[in-house]
Write a protein that holds these residues in place. Structure first.
Motif, PDB file in Angstrom:
ATOM      1  N   UNK A  47       0.847  -1.193   0.000  1.00 14.61           N
ATOM      2  CA  UNK A  47       0.000   0.000   0.000  1.00 14.61           C
ATOM      3  C   UNK A  47       0.875   1.233   0.000  1.00 14.61           C
ATOM      4  N   UNK A  48       0.242   2.375  -0.186  1.00 20.22           N
ATOM      5  CA  UNK A  48       0.965   3.630  -0.090  1.00 20.22           C
ATOM      6  C   UNK A  48       1.089   3.992   1.387  1.00 20.22           C
ATOM      7  N   UNK A  49       2.212   4.585   1.767  1.00 18.63           N
ATOM      8  CA  UNK A  49       2.364   4.993   3.154  1.00 18.63           C
ATOM      9  C   UNK A  49       1.420   6.131   3.509  1.00 18.63           C
ATOM     10  N   UNK A  50       1.255   6.346   4.810  1.00 13.57           N
ATOM     11  CA  UNK A  50       0.488   7.519   5.247  1.00 13.57           C
ATOM     12  C   UNK A  50      -0.843   7.152   5.839  1.00 13.57           C
ATOM     13  N   UNK A  51      -1.389   8.101   6.571  1.00  8.80           N
ATOM     14  CA  UNK A  51      -2.576   7.833   7.368  1.00  8.80           C
ATOM     15  C   UNK A  51      -3.832   7.683   6.504  1.00  8.80           C
ATOM     16  N   UNK A  52      -3.913   8.395   5.364  1.00  9.10           N
ATOM     17  CA  UNK A  52      -5.125   8.307   4.539  1.00  9.10           C
ATOM     18  C   UNK A  52      -5.267   6.933   3.890  1.00  9.10           C
ATOM     19  N   UNK A  53      -4.141   6.341   3.472  1.00  9.90           N
ATOM     20  CA  UNK A  53      -4.179   4.994   2.898  1.00  9.90           C
ATOM     21  C   UNK A  53      -4.811   4.026   3.883  1.00  9.90           C
ATOM     22  N   UNK A  54      -4.460   4.229   5.151  1.00 12.66           N
ATOM     23  CA  UNK A  54      -4.994   3.375   6.199  1.00 12.66           C
ATOM     24  C   UNK A  54      -6.507   3.583   6.314  1.00 12.66           C
ATOM     25  N   UNK A  55      -6.931   4.844   6.306  1.00 10.42           N
ATOM     26  CA  UNK A  55      -8.357   5.143   6.431  1.00 10.42           C
ATOM     27  C   UNK A  55      -9.130   4.617   5.223  1.00 10.42           C
ATOM     28  N   UNK A  56      -8.563   4.764   4.048  1.00  8.17           N
ATOM     29  CA  UNK A  56      -9.268   4.333   2.835  1.00  8.17           C
ATOM     30  C   UNK A  56      -9.073   2.840   2.555  1.00  8.17           C
ATOM     31  N   UNK A  57      -8.280   2.173   3.389  1.00 11.22           N
ATOM     32  CA  UNK A  57      -8.005   0.736   3.217  1.00 11.22           C
ATOM     33  C   UNK A  57      -7.560   0.423   1.788  1.00 11.22           C
ATOM     34  N   UNK A  58      -6.713   1.286   1.256  1.00 14.29           N
ATOM     35  CA  UNK A  58      -6.265   1.117  -0.134  1.00 14.29           C
ATOM     36  C   UNK A  58      -5.002   0.278  -0.152  1.00 14.29           C
ATOM     37  N   UNK A  59      -5.163  -1.026   0.065  1.00 16.59           N
ATOM     38  CA  UNK A  59      -4.028  -1.937   0.074  1.00 16.59           C
ATOM     39  C   UNK A  59      -4.353  -3.159  -0.782  1.00 16.59           C
ATOM     40  N   UNK A  60      -3.313  -3.877  -1.176  1.00 16.21           N
ATOM     41  CA  UNK A  60      -3.502  -5.086  -1.980  1.00 16.21           C
ATOM     42  C   UNK A  60      -2.792  -6.243  -1.286  1.00 16.21           C
ATOM     43  N   UNK A  61      -3.452  -7.399  -1.241  1.00 16.05           N
ATOM     44  CA  UNK A  61      -2.885  -8.568  -0.563  1.00 16.05           C
ATOM     45  C   UNK A  61      -2.644  -9.706  -1.552  1.00 16.05           C
ATOM     46  N   UNK A  62      -1.670 -10.544  -1.264  1.00 16.84           N
ATOM     47  CA  UNK A  62      -1.460 -11.765  -2.046  1.00 16.84           C
ATOM     48  C   UNK A  62      -0.900 -12.870  -1.163  1.00 16.84           C
ATOM     49  N   UNK A  63      -1.235 -14.107  -1.529  1.00 10.77           N
ATOM     50  CA  UNK A  63      -0.528 -15.260  -0.997  1.00 10.77           C
ATOM     51  C   UNK A  63       0.863 -15.279  -1.616  1.00 10.77           C
ATOM     52  N   UNK A  64       1.818 -15.884  -0.926  1.00 11.75           N
ATOM     53  CA  UNK A  64       3.185 -16.009  -1.445  1.00 11.75           C
ATOM     54  C   UNK A  64       3.279 -17.240  -2.341  1.00 11.75           C
ATOM     55  N   UNK A  65       4.163 -17.276  -3.326  1.00 16.01           N
ATOM     56  CA  UNK A  65       5.107 -16.227  -3.707  1.00 16.01           C
ATOM     57  C   UNK A  65       4.489 -15.196  -4.653  1.00 16.01           C
TER      58      UNK A  65
END
Lengths: 716, 716
Positions: free
Chosen positions: A605-623
């Motif tokens: 995700x992008x750093x910073x507090x707004x990214x956290x609020x907007x939950x703008x993250x991407x997840x993946x299983x490894x690898x």
């Protein structure tokens, strides 16, 4: 009358495809749990051996009733226990002694019902582990194999929903008997024919993933509709889902507990650990599982799966007799993640030959009501679309008689070409069955059509490209052994071994060394306290930025040492890190943490507090490799900031992808030794200028996992 | 046989409730546009006078056919023109001469078909403006009044969908004939009975809002299902929608063109200006219009409207016989914006008297399958819920026979109390009609139920609180007259008159004045170039922050002057603004801009590039008072940052709300003089420390609007 199918033996075959069935607690009353399976077995024509067992009766449902399991002339494949919880364990022992292979336990009163029940379930599990018995449940409604009519359930839905004619290839696999029955009823209304009806109950000895594994290899199953509250074995689930993909089977899963309230309701009757719903969602997408939250959508997808041999993908042509319906369908499909590309000029020219000026040729295509007067043109138009490389699938909306007028053309073109055509008719077209027989699914509701077609086409699209495979666990010898303590510098150097780029930085143990390093790497520099015991360096006053000369560096060294000692008097301090000041386009967080279900998963995700609020993250299983890393970045809404937003310079996205893949390698190598690994921030500089780890953290895994495999080092 | 209803006369009454109808271009062929209305009128029993007109026939559909309109014995209320575009205008003149009140024009070939058609439509409009005629269309499919069977349409859906028995109170109002027919067919299948079936065509003389106005006052209409591509008259639409709210009628609207591609498809056959879809959405919410994007949902809402006299709201109790279904329903309702509150302890205690330990009493409530064995308990439970002030509505899921077992209790409790109970049965319960008659709507699909019930309950909730009214246009004398040019300081001072707080700041015309101001207001200060001609002060090097002493201020003044002259040599420079440096919790953007449909609308968001990317803004029609301002802030995902995120201090939210309401007043006073007003940023300081305008901008309205009312000042 259907004969039991003899398929390749699997550990669960006696449970799901039994050749003989005994019911302990048999009853003559078809409304009771000991009577309902017998009512179904006899009514629907199961051809295997049926052994009702109850010392009170001579005969039930016209069958000889046996006084006890010991009296049976042969060991049954499967025994159904329609008896109370307290009687289960002794009876299991008698079943094992008789030589039976599998048992279904209906009784409630186990793990779902307080500590006493949980204790009873642990005793059951411990006993079963000493035997070869396969035990389903407890607290389960039982199964049905609809191809052999092997009913081992007390599901009253089989009394109300019409029984299918002939063989089915859709299996239901749920963690709730009520959901199993509800979905079955809905799907039967929509014409779905079933192979297996499975609800897993408390999963004491056989869990969801093991049933899924069975269905992946089951020749009678082409599609599985599943309902999950929590998975107990993530890796096994992943392997089973991959087997589905390899065999071109379709897996549609409903995951309950999406909200806190829903999750609370699930937990109140589930003993499994709650996995992160965002990780479930990411894992489903990565495994090309369609995640559904609607029973009708699941059933419609099961029906659509019949057409999965046809060529299809996410670029849709929309053909309507109405500009409004074209706009509506375009809005809906795009909203669901499909593309409605503007058609190439030559195709538009072909369409223009038959479409009046007030129609539309670009996509959506509005042939206008006039098509009714020129049916020959539809043949031309449909063939041109079937041949075009610009679209993957064609959706046709035409109500009732309008669809009928073009039905012959549509059926013939569909039969002649491999591309998938889909029809929507909100009227009462007569040609529906003709079209279906020619490979054209027909829907009668726009919303239902879009909700089924969209995920199906996205599934087809991903099927073309999906090559991800679960990482094999490395052997012990491949693993890096972690030192007992890791400060920021140690952590960065460790990750740098996996090609994650550091700044130019070194560790200083006194002010003179700090100045010498700064002189060597060039001003301005940053100086940071170095201690594995101080996680929050800023709070501790342990960071000084933008130091422009030797005097400032020396002063900064003294300041951070004094601050750190004041902040954490007992911390072990390893000196200070002197690093170049770096600037760039954006700061990413790249992290891995341990999900209770799926294990180590990677988050970007992008750093910073707004990214956290907007939950703008991407997840993946490894690898995660570089192309998956790119997908992760592109999934971020904030991706625009990396990609030259409003005339700003573009970031070095390639280097960011490479760093994410390297990070994945590092986490895989460290495996069970770590609980959490994070590069935060990872500075992404301008194009061709690479990335830098500005800070990094590894939290060691301090617990021994029962199921830990590979190189686990646990420390106190 | 139904007699035409005589209701209060409205300008559109002859169009929608005609006492006599003439069809020019009458045909004996029921499949042709000149025959279909006659087929419908005669088949469905219209009781008014019917005048077929066509010189070729003596009789059509058993009715005397007249050679020309001039030959009719009396002037008909309504004339339907089933003739080509080129013949329309001359015929309109003959209709007017005859004394007819209203005309429907079927013909295509007007504004939807290129410049030539547009010219023809302008001629038609210009002629009609000189008469008292009410002209619907052109390019329209016509109407049906299903309570009088006045069919003036060529909609073949009336040949296929079963005709209702008796009177209906649901009206359809669409900008597409195909959508009108499709929704009608679906709604008839779901048992909806209709009053009016209206599609507006090109809206040359009567637009969507005028029909809506009619339906608001129409006694036969309780519910309107509408379909919009673009509105032509925002203020009139708003007034009509408010009339719906005042009369407790339900308005459900589908708005097409939500995506760029859908919007492009809409534009290709619509001549209206495209309004911002986010503004439509905000306006609908503010006007308590349910926005739907699904035809089935619309029809289900029309059915639900029957129960709108019952007490209902957004706090839902969920009662199931299954923990899984409870979790599923909780997820779904919360996902749609409802609340599923944990029940109060006394209510839980009552429920615990009948629910086994493995059930759930907190909400969702899982009474378990055992309820079947204790039906008396359901009566107790339902009464306790009906009496509780902790929930507004109760949703019960129970399949088939389970619902039947509790049906008597449910029907009696529903009849006895005013609270809305809703049932979902995925089986085949026998008690559905009994329940409906007792005021309990019954759904057969979970997804359909949630999609209809959720917006209905939110509508009920808003209905309790909605007091917003469209702003009256101020008289000329109330308006502030804008000077010709407005720099930042002028703008702030103007807005400050409406109670928007400024920093301590003043204008300096030389360096000495700047220093004197800084000395007076206190260091540190900021210094900014002051020029109406320089919009981008940062780019121009026109801002210096954190100036700590006189020397820095003097230097800054010289610097910004030099920079500004280099950046914009011809700009008129009014000096420099010297202001206190202010810090706070967050920076808001508060702006008003002119939407082509709805006029000036207010937008609030957090400042910064990520807010823009995440589109985290809230819109409202004017006026906005402080409580609406609070709702706007709370709608922002970033609201958390104002509200003490992760232990940070809270912002002065009250002051922010006051400032937004003041801003609304300012914009209303300025009215047509401005195109755009923006305070950006509005600094929100810590609690009790207020807000400050850090920058502000007014863009004057440089165009004369044809429909401008109030005090318009236009400049070149």
């Amino acid at each position: 009358m259907l004969a039991p199918v003899k398929t390749a033996q699997h550990r669960l075959s006696p449970l799901l495809n039994p050749q003989s069935i005994a019911i302990i607690g048999a009853s003559n009353n078809g409304a009771r749990i000991g009577g309902m399976p017998l009512a179904h077995l006899t009514k629907f024509g199961y051809q295997g051996q049926i052994y009702p067992i109850n010392p009170k009766y001579e005969e039930v449902f016209g069958l000889r009733c046996w006084p006890s399991i010991e009296d049976l002339p042969a060991a049954p494949d499967l025994v159904v226990l329609a008896i109370g919880a307290a009687d289960v364990l002794p009876m299991l022992k008698r079943c094992a002694a008789k030589g039976t292979k599998a048992v279904i336990v209906y009784a409630a009163g186990f793990a779902e019902e307080g500590e006493q029940g949980a204790q009873l379930q642990r005793e059951l599990e411990a006993y079963v582990a000493t035997t070869d018995l396969v035990v389903a449940g407890p607290n389960a409604m039982g199964f049905a194999n609809l191809n052999t009519q092997a009913h081992t359930n007390f599901a009253s839905v089989f009394n109300t929903a019409p029984m299918q004619q002939g063989q089915g290839s859709v299996s239901l696999l749920t963690q709730s008997g009520n959901v199993c029955a509800a979905v079955y009823a809905i799907a039967r209304r929509l014409g779905v024919s079933f192979s297996h009806f499975i609800n897993t109950g408390n999963e004491a000895c056989v869990d969801f993933s093991q049933y899924l594994e069975y269905l992946a290899q089951d020749e009678a199953t082409e599609v599985v509709m599943g309902y999950i509250e929590e998975l107990r074995d993530g890796p096994r689930f992943i392997a089973a889902a991959q087997a589905f993909a390899e065999r071109d089977k379709l897996l549609v899963l409903y995951k309950a507990g999406e909200t806190d309230k829903g999750s609370e309701a699930v937990r109140s009757h589930t003993s499994a650990l709650a996995g992160d719903k965002a990780i479930y969602q990411a894992a489903f997408k990565q495994l090309n599982i369609i995640q559904s939250n609607d029973f009708v959508q699941m059933a419609e997808l099961a029906n659509l799966a019949r057409y999965r041999h046809l060529s299809a993908g996410k670029r849709v042509a929309i053909i309507t007799i109405s500009g409004a319906l074209g706009a509506i369908l375009a809005d809906k499909f795009i909203g669901q993640g499909l593309e409605v590309p503007t058609l190439p000029e030559d195709l538009q020219a072909t369409l223009r030959t038959g479409i009046p000026d007030y129609g539309m040729v670009s996509n959506p295509v509005d042939v206008t009501g006039n098509v009714v007067n020129d049916p020959g043109f539809m043949r031309t138009a449909l063939e041109a679309l079937a041949q075009s490389s610009a679209v993957d699938s064609i959706v046709i909306y035409a109500p009732g008689y309008m669809l009928d007028r073009m039905a012959n053309d549509l059926a013939e073109v569909s039969a002649q070409y491999t591309k998938l055509f889909i029809a929507i008719d909100t009227g009462a077209a007569q040609s529906r069955e003709q079209l279906r027989a020619s490979g054209v699914p027909v829907f009668s509701d726009i919303g239902v059509a879009v909700n089924a077609v969209s995920p199906f086409l996205l599934w087809q699209e991903r099927r073309k490209h999906n090559t991800w495979r679960q990482a094999a666990k490395p052997a012990v010898s491949e693993c890096a052994q972690l030192p007992a303590q890791l400060n920021e510098y140690d952590t960065k150097k460790l990750l740098a071994q996996f090609q994650l780029p550091m700044c130019d930085e070194r560790c200083a143990s006194n002010a003179d060394e700090a100045v010498a390093i700064a002189d060597a790497i060039g001003y301005p520099v940053a100086l940071k306290i170095l201690s594995a015991d101080i996680a929050h360096k800023t709070e501790a006053g342990g960071i000084k930025l933008n130091l422009h000369n030797a005097q400032q560096v020396a002063q900064a060294f003294a300041d951070v040492m004094r601050n750190a000692k004041a902040y954490a008097p007992n911390a072990q301090i390893d000196g200070a890190l002197v690093c170049t000041m770096e600037s760039g386009i954006a700061e990413l967080i790249v992290g891995a943490s341990r999900d209770p279900v799926f294990g180590m998963t990677l988050t970007v995700g992008l750093g910073g507090v707004l990214t956290e609020i907007y939950k703008d993250v991407s997840h993946r299983l490894l690898p995660v490799n570089t192309s998956m890393a790119r997908e992760m970045l592109q999934e971020l809404k904030a991706f625009a900031l990396l990609d030259g937003y409003r005339g700003r310079p573009r970031a070095d996205i390639n280097a960011a992808c490479q760093a994410i893949a390297s990070f994945s390698n590092a986490v895989l190598a460290l495996q069970e030794q770590v609980q959490e690994v994070e590069v935060n921030p990872l500075l992404v500089k301008e194009q061709d200028q690479g990335v830098r780890m500005l800070d990094a953290l590894i939290l060691r895994n301090h617990t021994t996992h029962d199921n830990a495999r590979g190189c686990t080092t646990t420390i106190a």
